[in-house]
Design a protein around this motif. Structure first.
Motif, mmCIF file in Angstrom:
data_model
loop_
_atom_site.group_PDB
_atom_site.id
_atom_site.type_symbol
_atom_site.label_atom_id
_atom_site.label_comp_id
_atom_site.label_asym_id
_atom_site.label_seq_id
_atom_site.Cartn_x
_atom_site.Cartn_y
_atom_site.Cartn_z
ATOM 1 N N ALA A 204 0.825 -1.204 0.000
ATOM 2 C CA ALA A 204 0.000 0.000 0.000
ATOM 3 C C ALA A 204 0.865 1.262 0.000
ATOM 4 C CB ALA A 204 -0.936 0.000 1.209
ATOM 5 N N VAL A 205 1.921 1.259 0.801
ATOM 6 C CA VAL A 205 2.833 2.412 0.840
ATOM 7 C C VAL A 205 3.514 2.585 -0.515
ATOM 8 C CG1 VAL A 205 4.989 3.258 1.835
ATOM 9 C CG2 VAL A 205 3.179 2.389 3.325
ATOM 10 N N ASP A 206 3.933 1.480 -1.111
ATOM 11 C CA ASP A 206 4.560 1.561 -2.430
ATOM 12 C C ASP A 206 3.594 2.133 -3.463
ATOM 13 O OD1 ASP A 206 6.651 0.767 -4.494
ATOM 14 O OD2 ASP A 206 4.955 -0.454 -5.165
ATOM 15 N N PHE A 207 2.335 1.710 -3.399
ATOM 16 C CA PHE A 207 1.323 2.239 -4.321
ATOM 17 C C PHE A 207 1.177 3.751 -4.150
ATOM 18 C CE2 PHE A 207 -3.056 3.456 -5.271
ATOM 19 C CZ PHE A 207 -3.244 2.923 -6.539
ATOM 20 N N ARG A 286 -4.479 -8.456 19.630
ATOM 21 C CA ARG A 286 -3.092 -8.435 19.151
ATOM 22 C C ARG A 286 -3.042 -8.316 17.630
ATOM 23 N NH1 ARG A 286 -1.928 -13.358 23.318
ATOM 24 N NH2 ARG A 286 -1.226 -12.095 25.112
ATOM 25 N N MET A 287 -3.940 -8.988 16.940
ATOM 26 C CA MET A 287 -3.947 -8.942 15.476
ATOM 27 C C MET A 287 -4.188 -7.536 14.943
ATOM 28 S SD MET A 287 -5.937 -12.265 13.971
ATOM 29 C CE MET A 287 -5.343 -12.035 12.294
ATOM 30 N N VAL A 288 -5.099 -6.802 15.568
ATOM 31 C CA VAL A 288 -5.452 -5.496 15.011
ATOM 32 C C VAL A 288 -4.370 -4.444 15.249
ATOM 33 C CG1 VAL A 288 -7.926 -5.955 15.123
ATOM 34 C CG2 VAL A 288 -6.815 -4.770 17.042
ATOM 35 N N GLN A 289 -3.345 -4.785 16.039
ATOM 36 C CA GLN A 289 -2.240 -3.829 16.185
ATOM 37 C C GLN A 289 -1.532 -3.628 14.851
ATOM 38 O OE1 GLN A 289 -2.290 -2.202 19.158
ATOM 39 N NE2 GLN A 289 -4.020 -3.637 19.325
ATOM 40 N N ALA A 290 -1.340 -4.702 14.091
ATOM 41 C CA ALA A 290 -0.709 -4.573 12.782
ATOM 42 C C ALA A 290 -1.603 -3.817 11.805
ATOM 43 C CB ALA A 290 -0.354 -5.957 12.228
ATOM 44 N N VAL A 291 -2.925 -3.984 11.938
ATOM 45 C CA VAL A 291 -3.854 -3.223 11.100
ATOM 46 C C VAL A 291 -3.743 -1.740 11.429
ATOM 47 C CG1 VAL A 291 -6.271 -2.877 10.494
ATOM 48 C CG2 VAL A 291 -5.422 -5.187 10.924
ATOM 49 N N ASP A 292 -3.696 -1.411 12.706
ATOM 50 C CA ASP A 292 -3.568 -0.013 13.117
ATOM 51 C C ASP A 292 -2.250 0.580 12.602
ATOM 52 O OD1 ASP A 292 -5.146 1.911 14.788
ATOM 53 O OD2 ASP A 292 -3.244 2.073 15.863
ATOM 54 N N GLU A 293 -1.189 -0.210 12.644
ATOM 55 C CA GLU A 293 0.098 0.250 12.121
ATOM 56 C C GLU A 293 0.049 0.426 10.604
ATOM 57 O OE1 GLU A 293 2.739 -1.948 15.629
ATOM 58 O OE2 GLU A 293 2.837 -2.655 13.562
ATOM 59 N N LEU A 294 -0.652 -0.473 9.922
ATOM 60 C CA LEU A 294 -0.848 -0.324 8.479
ATOM 61 C C LEU A 294 -1.494 1.023 8.171
ATOM 62 C CD1 LEU A 294 -2.453 -3.027 6.135
ATOM 63 C CD2 LEU A 294 -3.048 -0.630 5.957
#
Length: 496
Positions: A204-207, A286-294
Motif C-alpha cells: 500500500a505504501v509503495d502504491f 493483538r492482530m489489530v495492532q498490525a492493522v492499526d500500524e498499516l
C-alpha cells in the motif's frame, strides 16, 4: 538575469505553497481539510477488515484518532454477516438477493457465483477506473478466488476494473499464502517478513509512493485480520496479557428459553470456556495492532507526498463477531447487533471533525459513496445510497429500515466460517432493522422481535406479544425488502 530567475523561482514556490494550503489541514493536524481545487478529483483509501467488531476499536489508537478527526457512522449495518456475501454487496452496492452471492461457497456463493453471474463486471472498481481512477485491491478478495490454482504458465485471474491487483482469498493464517500480483501467482512463506498484514502495508505504501496528483486513485486494502485463527504479528504476540473479552449484558446470557430452537442446545459457558474466549479475544486484539500500524504507515506516506490533503480514508469491517454473547462461544451469522453493527469511520477534505451519525447506513452504501466522491453517476440498479451528504455536514431525508439476509446453516467443513461446537450456526432467515427494532423471520417459521430502545442487547424476544398490527406491518416490509431491487429498495427502506 540570474537575480530575476531567482526571484521568479521564489515567487513560484510561494504560489505553490499557497495553492497547497487551499487543500486544508492534513490529518496530522487533527482537522478536516477544505475541499481540493475545483476539478481535482479526490483519492480514496478504503481499509476493510475481516470480522472486526466495535469492541476492538478501543485497542486501535490510530482508528480512535480517525474518530476525532472525521465522521463515525454509529449504526452502520452489514446486510449479511458472512464474508463473501458482505464483500459482494460492498463491491456492487446491492443486497445479497440481487448479487446472488448468498454463501461463502458454490453453488450459492463464493467468487465462482460472483464471477459466473456477471456481478464482477459492475462494481465500484469498474466505474471508478472507467472515470479515470487508478484502482488497486490488496489482500482479501472473495472466498473461492485462489491464485494458486492456475495452470502452469497461465496468469492468475485479475477481475475487471482493477488497475493493480495483489489479492488472495486464503490468507487466514497470515502466513503460507499465494498472492496474485497483477496476474502472477507469488508464494509467501512463514518468515516474520511474510506476515500478510505487514506485506499489504508495504504494498500500500509503495502504491501511494508511486502516485501523483495527475491521476486520482482508489486503493482498497483488505486485511484478513482479525479473522480466526487469530494469528498476531510476532512483535505483538505477548501484548495485552490481561485483556478479557467484554462482559456486556448478553455475555453468557442467563436465560435463552425465548430464543429460537437452534440456540436451545447450548448450555451456559463454563469457566474453561470463558477462559478460552478471553484467550482468543486477546489474539484478536493483538492482530489489530498490525492493522492499526498499516493505517499509520499509509497516512504517513500520504502526508509525505502531500496527498493527504485530497484523500478520503474509509475504515470499516465486512461484519462483526460474537464472543460469548447469547451463550454463543464465537462466530457470526446472527442478526444481533454484535454481528451486524460494525465500524465505519471516514476522514478527509471538508469532513467535520468528531461528528457521529446515528442514521441507519449499510454496506450497500459504500459503492455510491465512492462514486459520488469521484464524480461518477451511480447506476439506478444499485440498492444503496451515497453517504456523502453526511460527510459534508448535512442530515438529508433518509432510510428508516435495512434488510439483513442469511442463508444457512453452514454445512461445508472447508468453509473458513464453518462453526465449531457452540459457535452458532443459524438456519436461513431474513430480518429488518429499524432505528429501534429488530424483527426476524426464519424460513422454518420462527420469529424474533426486539425493542432495541428498551432492550439494546436483544435479551428478550417479544415476538409472541408483539401486537398483530405491528407484526403484520413489519412482515410486509420485510417481504417488500426481500424482493426489492434498485429504486424499489430505496422506496421500501423509507418505511418503518
Amino acid at each position: 538575469m540570474r537575480a530575476r530567475r531567482w526571484y521568479a523561482a521564489v515567487a513560484a514556490a510561494v504560489l505553490v505553497a499557497a495553492a497547497g494550503c487551499g487543500f486544508g489541514a492534513s490529518p496530522r493536524q487533527g482537522a478536516g481539510g477544505a475541499p481540493a481545487a475545483k476539478g481535482a478529483k479526490p483519492n480514496i483509501v478504503f481499509l476493510l477488515t475481516d470480522d472486526l467488531s466495535w469492541d476492538l476499536v478501543d485497542h486501535m489508537p490510530r482508528v480512535r484518532k480517525m474518530r476525532e478527526q472525521g465522521v463515525t457512522f454509529n449504526n452502520f449495518i452489514a446486510t449479511d454477516t458472512l464474508c463473501c456475501p458482505s464483500r459482494a454487496t460492498i463491491l456492487t452496492g446491492k443486497y445479497p438477493h440481487n448479487t446472488q452471492v448468498r454463501t461463502n461457497e458454490p453453488p450459492n456463493g463464493g467468487w465462482q457465483r460472483f464471477n459466473s453471474g456477471g456481478a464482477e463486471r459492475d462494481t465500484f472498481a469498474t466505474t471508478m477506473e472507467a472515470a479515470g481512477y487508478r484502482t488497486a485491491l490488496m489482500g482479501k478478495y472473495l472466498n473461492g478466488y485462489d491464485p494458486a490454482k492456475v495452470q502452469a504458465g497461465s496468469p492468475a485471474y485479475v477481475p475487471p476494473g482493477w488497475t493493480e491487483w495483489y489479492a488472495t482469498s486464503f490468507g487466514y493464517k497470515n502466513y503460507d499464502y499465494t498472492l496474485s500480483e497483477n496476474g502472477k501467482a507469488v508464494r509467501y512463506g512463514n518468515r516474520p517478513s511474510d506476515y500478510l498484514t505487514d506485506v499489504l502495508a508495504g504494498k500500500a505504501v509503495d502504491f501511494v509512493n508511486r502516485s501523483t496528483t495527475a491521476r486520482p486513485f482508489l486503493l482498497k486494502v483488505s486485511t484478513f485480520a482479525p479473522h480466526a485463527p487469530f494469528t498476531p504479528a510476532p512483535r505483538h504476540a505477548n501484548l495485552f496479557g490481561n485483556v478479557k473479552a467484554p462482559r456486556g449484558p448478553a455475555f453468557n446470557e442467563a436465560d435463552i428459553s425465548d430464543k429460537p430452537r437452534w440456540m436451545h442446545e447450548w448450555p451456559k459457558i463454563g469457566p474453561a470456556g470463558v477462559r478460552t474466549i478471553d484467550a482468543k479475544y486477546r489474539g484478536r486484539v493483538r492482530m489489530v495492532q498490525a492493522v492499526d500500524e498499516l493505517l499509520g504507515r499509509v497516512q504517513k506516506a500520504l502526508a509525505d507526498r502531500g496527498l493527504d490533503r485530497n484523500t478520503y480514508i474509509v475504515f470499516g469491517s465486512d461484519n462483526g463477531f460474537h464472543m460469548g454473547q447469547h451463550r454463543l462461544v464465537e462466530g457470526k451469522g446472527t442478526a444481533y447487533d454484535v454481528d451486524v453493527r460494525v465500524p465505519l469511520i471516514v476522514t478527509g477534505p471538508g469532513i467535520p471533525a468528531g461528528r457521529v451519525v446515528g442514521r441507519l447506513a449499510a454496506n450497500t452504501d459504500l459503492r455510491p459513496t465512492f462514486e459520488e466522491l469521484g464524480g461518477v453517476k451511480t447506476a439506478p440498479s444499485v440498492d444503496g445510497r451515497s453517504l456523502v451528504p453526511f460527510l459534508r455536514g448535512a442530515d438529508p431525508e433518509w432510510r428508516n429500515s435495512i434488510l439483513i439476509e442469511h442463508a444457512g446453516p453452514i454445512k461445508d467443513p472447508k468453509d473458513p466460517d464453518y462453526p465449531g461446537r457452540g459457535w452458532g450456526n443459524p438456519p436461513s432467515y431474513a430480518a429488518v432493522r429499524t432505528a429501534n427494532e429488530l424483527y426476524l423471520e426464519y424460513d422454518a417459521g420462527e420469529r424474533e422481535y426486539y425493542d432495541l430502545h428498551r432492550d439494546p442487547s436483544s435479551l428478550n424476544n417479544s415476538a409472541a406479544t408483539l401486537p398483530a398490527p405491528r407484526r403484520d406491518q413489519l412482515s410486509a416490509l420485510l417481504a417488500e425488502l426481500r424482493g426489492c431491487a434498485g429504486a424499489s429498495c430505496r422506496a421500501a427502506d423509507q418505511r418503518s
